[in-house]
Design an enzyme around this catalytic site. Structure first.
Site, PDB file in Angstrom:
ATOM      1  N   ASN A 152     -13.395   3.100  -2.092  1.00 28.78           N
ATOM      2  CA  ASN A 152     -12.531   1.951  -1.841  1.00 28.78           C
ATOM      3  C   ASN A 152     -13.125   1.281  -0.606  1.00 28.78           C
ATOM      4  O   ASN A 152     -12.894   1.710   0.517  1.00 28.78           O
ATOM      5  CB  ASN A 152     -11.086   2.380  -1.588  1.00 28.78           C
ATOM      6  CG  ASN A 152     -10.159   1.197  -1.411  1.00 28.78           C
ATOM      7  OD1 ASN A 152     -10.590   0.093  -1.097  1.00 28.78           O
ATOM      8  ND2 ASN A 152      -8.866   1.432  -1.597  1.00 28.78           N
ATOM      9  N   ASP A 169     -26.021  -2.596  -2.431  1.00 30.24           N
ATOM     10  CA  ASP A 169     -27.399  -2.112  -2.486  1.00 30.24           C
ATOM     11  C   ASP A 169     -27.478  -0.607  -2.231  1.00 30.24           C
ATOM     12  O   ASP A 169     -28.286   0.098  -2.854  1.00 30.24           O
ATOM     13  CB  ASP A 169     -28.277  -2.848  -1.484  1.00 30.24           C
ATOM     14  CG  ASP A 169     -28.557  -4.290  -1.862  1.00 30.24           C
ATOM     15  OD1 ASP A 169     -28.262  -4.685  -3.012  1.00 30.24           O
ATOM     16  OD2 ASP A 169     -29.063  -5.032  -0.994  1.00 30.24           O
ATOM     17  N   TYR A 185       0.784  -1.230   0.000  1.00 24.38           N
ATOM     18  CA  TYR A 185       0.000   0.000   0.000  1.00 24.38           C
ATOM     19  C   TYR A 185       0.823   1.290   0.000  1.00 24.38           C
ATOM     20  O   TYR A 185       0.247   2.371  -0.040  1.00 24.38           O
ATOM     21  CB  TYR A 185      -0.941   0.012   1.211  1.00 24.38           C
ATOM     22  CG  TYR A 185      -1.928  -1.125   1.192  1.00 24.38           C
ATOM     23  CD1 TYR A 185      -3.020  -1.103   0.334  1.00 24.38           C
ATOM     24  CD2 TYR A 185      -1.763  -2.238   2.012  1.00 24.38           C
ATOM     25  CE1 TYR A 185      -3.930  -2.148   0.298  1.00 24.38           C
ATOM     26  CE2 TYR A 185      -2.666  -3.288   1.989  1.00 24.38           C
ATOM     27  CZ  TYR A 185      -3.744  -3.234   1.131  1.00 24.38           C
ATOM     28  OH  TYR A 185      -4.633  -4.274   1.098  1.00 24.38           O
ATOM     29  N   HIS A 224      -9.318   0.568  -6.035  1.00 27.17           N
ATOM     30  CA  HIS A 224      -8.475  -0.292  -5.186  1.00 27.17           C
ATOM     31  C   HIS A 224      -7.024   0.090  -5.405  1.00 27.17           C
ATOM     32  O   HIS A 224      -6.579   0.231  -6.552  1.00 27.17           O
ATOM     33  CB  HIS A 224      -8.680  -1.771  -5.511  1.00 27.17           C
ATOM     34  CG  HIS A 224     -10.075  -2.217  -5.297  1.00 27.17           C
ATOM     35  ND1 HIS A 224     -10.600  -2.416  -4.036  1.00 27.17           N
ATOM     36  CD2 HIS A 224     -11.079  -2.452  -6.168  1.00 27.17           C
ATOM     37  CE1 HIS A 224     -11.863  -2.778  -4.155  1.00 27.17           C
ATOM     38  NE2 HIS A 224     -12.189  -2.797  -5.434  1.00 27.17           N
ATOM     39  N   SER A 276      -4.323  -1.769  -4.447  1.00 25.42           N
ATOM     40  CA  SER A 276      -3.622  -2.957  -4.945  1.00 25.42           C
ATOM     41  C   SER A 276      -4.430  -3.572  -6.086  1.00 25.42           C
ATOM     42  O   SER A 276      -5.613  -3.279  -6.260  1.00 25.42           O
ATOM     43  CB  SER A 276      -3.439  -3.983  -3.821  1.00 25.42           C
ATOM     44  OG  SER A 276      -4.690  -4.501  -3.414  1.00 25.42           O
ATOM     45  N   HIS A 322     -15.644  -7.475  -1.083  1.00 28.71           N
ATOM     46  CA  HIS A 322     -15.825  -8.891  -1.381  1.00 28.71           C
ATOM     47  C   HIS A 322     -16.942  -9.543  -0.564  1.00 28.71           C
ATOM     48  O   HIS A 322     -17.224 -10.714  -0.760  1.00 28.71           O
ATOM     49  CB  HIS A 322     -14.513  -9.633  -1.123  1.00 28.71           C
ATOM     50  CG  HIS A 322     -13.321  -8.846  -1.580  1.00 28.71           C
ATOM     51  ND1 HIS A 322     -13.027  -8.649  -2.911  1.00 28.71           N
ATOM     52  CD2 HIS A 322     -12.384  -8.167  -0.880  1.00 28.71           C
ATOM     53  CE1 HIS A 322     -11.944  -7.890  -3.005  1.00 28.71           C
ATOM     54  NE2 HIS A 322     -11.535  -7.589  -1.794  1.00 28.71           N
ATOM     55  N   ARG A 353     -10.341 -12.370  -3.086  1.00 33.37           N
ATOM     56  CA  ARG A 353     -10.375 -10.941  -3.425  1.00 33.37           C
ATOM     57  C   ARG A 353     -10.684 -10.695  -4.903  1.00 33.37           C
ATOM     58  O   ARG A 353     -10.863  -9.561  -5.323  1.00 33.37           O
ATOM     59  CB  ARG A 353      -9.051 -10.274  -3.071  1.00 33.37           C
ATOM     60  CG  ARG A 353      -8.779 -10.242  -1.585  1.00 33.37           C
ATOM     61  CD  ARG A 353      -7.527  -9.421  -1.291  1.00 33.37           C
ATOM     62  NE  ARG A 353      -7.042  -9.657   0.054  1.00 33.37           N
ATOM     63  CZ  ARG A 353      -7.469  -9.010   1.130  1.00 33.37           C
ATOM     64  NH1 ARG A 353      -8.402  -8.082   1.025  1.00 33.37           N
ATOM     65  NH2 ARG A 353      -6.966  -9.295   2.317  1.00 33.37           N
TER      66      ARG A 353
END
Length: 137
Positions: free
Chosen positions: A71, A84, A22, A97, A99, A77, A108
């Protein structure tokens, strides 16, 4: 133009958590860079580790802002509820994201929220947020 960046769980640890994945910059530091890059945009930032708080924030801005960059972290996941919430508002949401989720663990590779988003940027580091803003411009 009003754009809200929402970061989900554990992203408050950017700059400290797994810097090899990150990076070493906190999101607060990077957010200042984004604001300087886009002075013409009203940029706001929100982070929470709590699923319901993320949903509440989407509901709060989802009919009045021009865009949301989301993010959702690990909730990407697992959270039908966040998906919703995105589908239930009119503000377009772009999934981001840091990564590349497809180069990580198998679980993932599936994003539950993607079907409710207009698109996804994955694997470009913090630069993905800048690119997301540019998309909306």
């Amino acid at each position: 133009m009003k754009i809200l960046i929402i970061n989900g769980p554990n992203l408050n640890l950017l700059g400290k958590r797994e810097p090899e994945v990150y990076g070493s910059t906190s999101f607060e530091e990077y957010f200042e860079t984004l604001k300087a890059m886009f002075p013409e945009i009203q940029l706001e930032y929100y982070q929470s580790n709590v699923e319901g708080e993320l949903i509440n924030k989407i509901h709060e801005v989802g009919f009045s802002y021009d865009a949301i960059l989301l993010n959702a972290g690990g909730y990407t996941h697992t959270s039908v509820a966040i998906s919703d919430a995105i589908a239930g508002v009119t503000t377009p949401t772009l999934e981001v994201h840091i990564s590349n989720i497809y180069k990580r663990e198998e679980f993932r590779h599936k994003s539950i929220i993607s079907k409710s988003c207009i698109g996804m940027i994955s694997g470009l580091g913090l630069k993905g947020y800048e690119l997301g803003i540019r998309y909306f411009l």
